[in-house]
Design an enzyme around this catalytic site. Structure first.
Site, PDB file in Angstrom:
ATOM      1  CD  GLN A  51      61.198 -20.465   6.383  1.00 42.78           C
ATOM      2  OE1 GLN A  51      60.044 -20.826   5.787  1.00 42.78           O
ATOM      3  NE2 GLN A  51      61.218 -19.547   7.616  1.00 42.78           N
ATOM      4  CB  CYS A  91      60.502 -14.554   7.637  1.00 42.01           C
ATOM      5  SG  CYS A  91      61.014 -16.274   6.968  1.00 42.01           S
ATOM      6  CG  LEU A  92      58.081 -18.937  11.425  1.00 47.39           C
ATOM      7  CD1 LEU A  92      57.720 -20.597  11.506  1.00 47.39           C
ATOM      8  CD2 LEU A  92      57.866 -18.568  12.927  1.00 47.39           C
ATOM      9  CG  HIS A 133      57.054 -15.175   2.857  1.00 49.81           C
ATOM     10  ND1 HIS A 133      57.253 -14.005   3.644  1.00 49.81           N
ATOM     11  CD2 HIS A 133      57.690 -16.114   3.490  1.00 49.81           C
ATOM     12  CE1 HIS A 133      58.430 -14.193   4.452  1.00 49.81           C
ATOM     13  NE2 HIS A 133      58.561 -15.794   4.423  1.00 49.81           N
ATOM     14  CD  GLU A 134      56.233 -19.717   3.890  1.00 51.21           C
ATOM     15  OE1 GLU A 134      57.373 -20.100   3.878  1.00 51.21           O
ATOM     16  OE2 GLU A 134      56.133 -18.819   4.822  1.00 51.21           O
ATOM     17  CG  HIS A 137      61.462 -19.218   2.684  1.00 51.29           C
ATOM     18  ND1 HIS A 137      62.558 -18.388   2.907  1.00 51.29           N
ATOM     19  CD2 HIS A 137      60.413 -18.651   3.147  1.00 51.29           C
ATOM     20  CE1 HIS A 137      62.384 -17.770   4.269  1.00 51.29           C
ATOM     21  NE2 HIS A 137      60.968 -18.079   4.202  1.00 51.29           N
TER      22      HIS A 137
HETATM   23 NI    NI Z   1      59.722 -17.171   5.500  1.00 50.41          NI
END
Ligand code: NI
Length: 167
Positions: A51, A91-92, A133-134, A137
């Site tokens: 990210q 999510c950011l 979740h991470e 990514h």
């Molecule tokens: Ni995320």
């Protein structure tokens, strides 16, 4: 420490696949410190290196209410998973979008810490969901990609509009 720029979906760089970290050295520790600062400032409960446009297998998580339980996972691997949790996720990289996704409820993860040592951690509930979740990514996967095509199209349109308005 410095705050890093967070990529926003849809951005092709969010689909890059992260490479394993070969050595946990000063540059990795600096990356972890910067990612933690960026996550807490956002504020968010997790951040993957992907990210911030660094394509290495590094994630930071803090799903505690007190915001003082930083968990750093380098080269994380899921050893065991059980149960089903469907938490609402955000999510950011996908601001303002919250959707329920089915994940394992309990997981056991093996990773390297900032000291370069291997450890295992058991997580459940929000913390387990957050780790999954991470880790997605790092594989180039954003959570909205579990949703229907129609929902994804709507989300992309909404985010592009937001970005135009803030530009
Ligand atoms: Ni995320």
């Amino acid at each position: 420490m410095s705050r890093l720029h967070i990529l926003r979906y849809p951005d092709a760089r969010l689909h890059k696949i992260a490479a394993p970290v070969e050595e946990v050295n000063e540059s990795i520790r600096t990356l972890v410190a910067d990612m933690a600062e960026t996550m807490y400032a956002a504020p968010g409960v997790g951040l993957a290196a992907t990210q911030v446009d660094v394509h290495k297998r590094v994630i930071v998580i803090d799903a505690s209410e007190t915001r003082d339980k930083l968990l750093t996972l380098i080269n994380p691997e899921i050893l065991a998973a059980s149960g089903v949790a469907d938490c609402e996720e955000g999510c950011l990289s996908v601001p303002g979008i919250y959707e329920k996704i089915a994940r394992a409820e309990r997981i056991t993860v093996r990773a390297l810490g900032v000291d370069g040592r291997t450890f295992t951690v058991e997580a459940e509930g929000l913390r387990a969901v957050c780790i999954q979740h991470e880790m997605d990514h790092l594989k180039g996967r954003v959570f909205v990609e579990y949703l229907s095509r129609l929902k994804q199209t709507r989300i992309r349109a909404k985010l592009r509009k937001q970005q135009r308005q803030s530009a």
